[in-house]
Design an enzyme around this catalytic site. Sequence first.
Site, short mmCIF file in Angstrom:
data_model
loop_
_atom_site.label_atom_id
_atom_site.label_comp_id
_atom_site.label_asym_id
_atom_site.label_seq_id
_atom_site.Cartn_x
_atom_site.Cartn_y
_atom_site.Cartn_z
N TYR A 286 9.79 -6.63 17.27
CA TYR A 286 10.81 -5.93 18.05
C TYR A 286 10.72 -6.28 19.55
N ILE A 287 9.53 -6.08 20.11
CA ILE A 287 9.42 -6.19 21.58
C ILE A 287 9.67 -7.62 22.03
N CYS B 299 11.62 2.62 25.13
CA CYS B 299 13.04 2.62 24.77
C CYS B 299 14.00 2.69 25.97
N HIS C 134 40.91 -0.08 11.71
CA HIS C 134 41.35 -1.43 12.02
C HIS C 134 41.89 -1.52 13.44
N ARG D 161 3.91 -17.01 15.13
CA ARG D 161 2.98 -17.63 14.19
C ARG D 161 3.61 -17.80 12.81
N LYS E 273 13.75 -0.19 28.66
CA LYS E 273 14.15 -1.40 27.91
C LYS E 273 15.67 -1.43 27.72
N CYS F 173 8.27 6.09 25.33
CA CYS F 173 9.71 5.91 25.18
C CYS F 173 10.42 6.05 26.52
N GLY G 93 6.75 -12.15 17.39
CA GLY G 93 8.09 -12.28 16.83
C GLY G 93 8.66 -10.95 16.39
N GLU H 63 34.77 -2.17 9.92
CA GLU H 63 35.56 -2.02 8.69
C GLU H 63 35.11 -3.02 7.62
N GLU I 295 13.39 -8.46 21.78
CA GLU I 295 14.21 -7.74 22.78
C GLU I 295 14.01 -8.31 24.18
N SER J 241 7.06 11.48 23.35
CA SER J 241 8.19 11.95 22.54
C SER J 241 7.78 13.07 21.58
N GLY J 242 6.74 12.81 20.79
CA GLY J 242 6.33 13.78 19.77
C GLY J 242 5.68 15.02 20.38
P1 FAD Z 1 3.99 8.29 23.31
O1 FAD Z 1 5.41 8.44 23.63
O2 FAD Z 1 3.36 6.98 23.54
O3 FAD Z 1 3.20 9.40 24.13
C1 FAD Z 1 1.81 9.44 24.16
C2 FAD Z 1 1.37 10.06 25.47
O4 FAD Z 1 0.00 10.40 25.38
C3 FAD Z 1 1.48 9.10 26.66
O5 FAD Z 1 2.21 9.72 27.69
C4 FAD Z 1 0.04 8.85 27.08
O6 FAD Z 1 -0.11 8.69 28.47
C5 FAD Z 1 -0.63 10.15 26.62
N1 FAD Z 1 -2.06 10.05 26.37
C6 FAD Z 1 -2.71 9.14 25.61
N2 FAD Z 1 -4.03 9.42 25.56
C7 FAD Z 1 -4.21 10.54 26.31
C8 FAD Z 1 -5.34 11.32 26.63
N3 FAD Z 1 -6.56 11.02 26.17
N4 FAD Z 1 -5.17 12.39 27.45
C9 FAD Z 1 -3.93 12.71 27.92
N5 FAD Z 1 -2.84 12.01 27.63
C10 FAD Z 1 -2.97 10.94 26.83
N6 FAD Z 1 11.25 3.32 19.59
C11 FAD Z 1 12.55 3.54 19.23
O7 FAD Z 1 12.80 4.41 18.37
N7 FAD Z 1 13.58 2.86 19.81
C12 FAD Z 1 13.36 1.91 20.76
O8 FAD Z 1 14.30 1.31 21.26
C13 FAD Z 1 12.02 1.66 21.15
N8 FAD Z 1 11.75 0.76 22.12
C14 FAD Z 1 10.47 0.55 22.50
C15 FAD Z 1 10.22 -0.38 23.50
C16 FAD Z 1 8.94 -0.63 23.91
C17 FAD Z 1 8.69 -1.67 24.99
C18 FAD Z 1 7.85 0.07 23.32
C19 FAD Z 1 6.45 -0.18 23.77
C20 FAD Z 1 8.08 1.01 22.34
C21 FAD Z 1 9.39 1.26 21.92
N9 FAD Z 1 9.68 2.18 20.92
C22 FAD Z 1 10.97 2.40 20.53
C23 FAD Z 1 8.60 2.94 20.25
C24 FAD Z 1 8.48 4.36 20.85
O9 FAD Z 1 8.38 4.27 22.26
C25 FAD Z 1 7.27 5.08 20.29
O10 FAD Z 1 7.35 5.07 18.87
C26 FAD Z 1 7.22 6.54 20.75
O11 FAD Z 1 7.19 6.63 22.14
C27 FAD Z 1 6.00 7.23 20.16
O12 FAD Z 1 5.91 8.55 20.64
P2 FAD Z 1 4.53 9.33 20.66
O13 FAD Z 1 4.85 10.74 21.02
O14 FAD Z 1 3.80 9.07 19.42
O15 FAD Z 1 3.67 8.65 21.80
P1 NDP Z 2 5.66 -5.64 15.89
O1 NDP Z 2 4.69 -5.14 14.91
O2 NDP Z 2 7.09 -5.37 15.71
O3 NDP Z 2 5.50 -7.23 15.99
C1 NDP Z 2 4.28 -7.82 16.29
C2 NDP Z 2 4.47 -9.32 16.31
O4 NDP Z 2 3.29 -9.94 16.81
C3 NDP Z 2 4.74 -9.92 14.93
O5 NDP Z 2 5.70 -10.93 15.07
C4 NDP Z 2 3.39 -10.52 14.54
O6 NDP Z 2 3.52 -11.67 13.76
C5 NDP Z 2 2.85 -10.93 15.89
N1 NDP Z 2 1.40 -10.96 15.96
C6 NDP Z 2 0.53 -9.98 15.63
N2 NDP Z 2 -0.73 -10.38 15.90
C7 NDP Z 2 -0.64 -11.62 16.41
C8 NDP Z 2 -1.60 -12.57 16.88
N3 NDP Z 2 -2.89 -12.29 16.87
N4 NDP Z 2 -1.15 -13.75 17.35
C9 NDP Z 2 0.16 -14.05 17.36
N5 NDP Z 2 1.12 -13.20 16.92
C10 NDP Z 2 0.71 -12.00 16.46
O7 NDP Z 2 5.11 -5.14 17.29
P2 NDP Z 2 5.76 -5.04 18.74
O8 NDP Z 2 4.62 -5.20 19.67
O9 NDP Z 2 6.93 -5.94 18.87
O10 NDP Z 2 6.29 -3.54 18.78
C11 NDP Z 2 5.43 -2.45 18.41
C12 NDP Z 2 6.20 -1.38 17.73
O11 NDP Z 2 6.96 -0.64 18.66
C13 NDP Z 2 7.22 -1.86 16.71
O12 NDP Z 2 6.65 -2.19 15.48
C14 NDP Z 2 8.15 -0.69 16.63
O13 NDP Z 2 7.60 0.26 15.77
C15 NDP Z 2 8.14 -0.17 18.05
N6 NDP Z 2 9.31 -0.68 18.78
C16 NDP Z 2 10.56 -0.34 18.36
C17 NDP Z 2 11.67 -0.81 18.99
C18 NDP Z 2 13.02 -0.43 18.53
O14 NDP Z 2 13.13 0.52 17.76
N7 NDP Z 2 14.07 -1.10 18.94
C19 NDP Z 2 11.57 -1.69 20.15
C20 NDP Z 2 10.21 -2.00 20.51
C21 NDP Z 2 9.14 -1.50 19.84
P3 NDP Z 2 3.79 -11.65 12.18
O15 NDP Z 2 5.24 -11.43 12.01
O16 NDP Z 2 3.37 -13.01 11.74
O17 NDP Z 2 2.93 -10.56 11.63
#
Ligand code: FAD
Ligand code: NDP
Length: 458
Positions: free
Chosen positions: A178-179, A48, A435, A199, A51, A43, A176, A440, A182, A15-16
């Site tokens: 986001y992921i 995103c 409404h 936990r 998902k 993403c 517990g 609302e 969801e 994305s970035g």
């Molecule tokens: P990325 O999008 O991860 O891009 C990094 C890229 O770098 C990747 O393509 C990787 O292959 C490449 N790369 C890494 N190392 C190297 C290397 N050494 N050489 C070449 N290429 C490399 N965010 C939301 O806002 N809304 C959501 O609904 C949402 N849902 C999510 C659901 C899931 C399951 C996950 C895992 C994340 C979700 N996120 C969501 C978070 C979001 O996807 C990330 O915050 C976002 O993609 C970050 O963008 P980025 O550009 O930092 O990195």
């Molecule tokens: P989160 O940081 O949201 O949640 C991690 C969870 O794992 C927490 O509940 C944490 O518990 C638990 N945890 C961490 N370490 C351990 C362990 N050792 N044993 C057991 N439980 C543990 O991470 P996610 O992986 O869900 O998502 C990563 C990030 O991706 C998000 O923070 C968000 O930035 C992005 N994302 C955004 C989405 C959206 O915008 N809709 C959707 C999906 C991802 P505790 O609460 O006790 O710390």
Amino acid sequence: MRRFDYDLVTIGAGSGGVRATRLAGGYGARTAIVEQSRVGGTCVIRGCVPKKLLVYAAHFADDFEDALGYGWRFDMPPEVDWGMLIERKNGELDRLEGVYKRILRDNHVELIDGTGRVADAHTVEIDGRSVTAERILVATGSWPAMPDIPGIEHVMSSNEALDLTELPNRLVIVGGGYIAVEFAGIYNAVGVEVTQVIRAANILRGFDEDVRTCLAGEMEKKGVRIRREAVVRSIEQTNEGYTVMLDHGDVIAADRILYATGRAPNTRGLGLEAAGVELNQVGAVAVDVDSRSSVESIFAIGDCTDRVNLTPVAIAEGRAFAETQFNANPIKMDYGNIPSAVFSQPPVGSVGLSEAAARRLGPVDIYVSRFRPMKHTLSGRDEMAVMKLVVERETDRVLGCHMVGADAPEIVQGLAIALKCGATKAQFDATIGIHPTAAEEFVTMRERRPDPEEESQV
Ligand code: FAD
Ligand code: NDP
């Protein structure tokens, strides 16, 4: 004579990285972007987008049931062809990857296939080949992080959970956040028996307490089992699948196990420290307000900096970088009031401070509305929605808006603009509602929730 091969080389086409590099390319900079996997990043390829497509699919389960209350008749229960869904989802990801590649080409960005690493302040090595650049942008994202417990090799991360071709009967989800929340919603809706192991005492740490309690309750009503204050000690493979051993001796049987225990910045093996780039205690690239690292020519944006790990934030950081460095239009990121959503069932939308966070800053007034959405009068579904406003008592400014309920992410996006403008509760009240909607409710909340601190002083 040009000193460098490129003005900008970006590592990571997510994305970035894509936003920053295509803008820089559009402004005339000589640019290249290195990608080791698929263009689009987390993403688009494994976050995103896939998902959200699965969330849409999951929602039909409720829609079919609700339709019966509105007089529709068809054979129940309908079945999902999961394999076909995954295939169609993958087709859409292929299309999107093509769109991203075209955007790069249209902006004269060279796409270099391979794994990049930083060799020095101006050199990137890609699988043995070296290119030089005036500026290097690290945009490598993050990767699932898991605790090192016996049997962890048997589990999957969200990457694989988005690509299962067959549905398991029993799924254990650890985490517990986001992921976890969801995916619990997705798999539970399509008929999988889901147990979520957390936990903490509740899901979604950091979100407002009313949101956490409401959502956990709704998830449990839909059939997700939440095992609270439980820690997985080990995982064993059995003839039937896996056994998950919890701390107090309890065991859970599973066909698949998903770990969603957070993500770690993708900075290992990138050569950053050897090049003089400082990493922070979690291994993220330490950057200043301009996303500049400790090496003047090396910048970093997105998840690999572990600031706010959301797609729109990575994109905004990429834009700020490109505008500042390549368009003489300095932009500073503003991290205030970033809205976010959890695409759970029902979904959550949230912007600003939780009640607990706001109380730490001073006295607040709380307005909460908990109601059964109109749609469910006829559908008969036992589902509640919650809406909440957190208001600074001294200034009347709305500090936080939170919602659990249908369309919460769509509704809260608009409210985020109001908070950005510093809207007061009086201005919310002066706004005429639409409404009949659930939205609302946000402009008709008149009853302040009794303040526990004031009550205890009486
Ligand atoms: P990325 O999008 O991860 O891009 C990094 C890229 O770098 C990747 O393509 C990787 O292959 C490449 N790369 C890494 N190392 C190297 C290397 N050494 N050489 C070449 N290429 C490399 N965010 C939301 O806002 N809304 C959501 O609904 C949402 N849902 C999510 C659901 C899931 C399951 C996950 C895992 C994340 C979700 N996120 C969501 C978070 C979001 O996807 C990330 O915050 C976002 O993609 C970050 O963008 P980025 O550009 O930092 O990195
Ligand atoms: P989160 O940081 O949201 O949640 C991690 C969870 O794992 C927490 O509940 C944490 O518990 C638990 N945890 C961490 N370490 C351990 C362990 N050792 N044993 C057991 N439980 C543990 O991470 P996610 O992986 O869900 O998502 C990563 C990030 O991706 C998000 O923070 C968000 O930035 C992005 N994302 C955004 C989405 C959206 O915008 N809709 C959707 C999906 C991802 P505790 O609460 O006790 O710390």
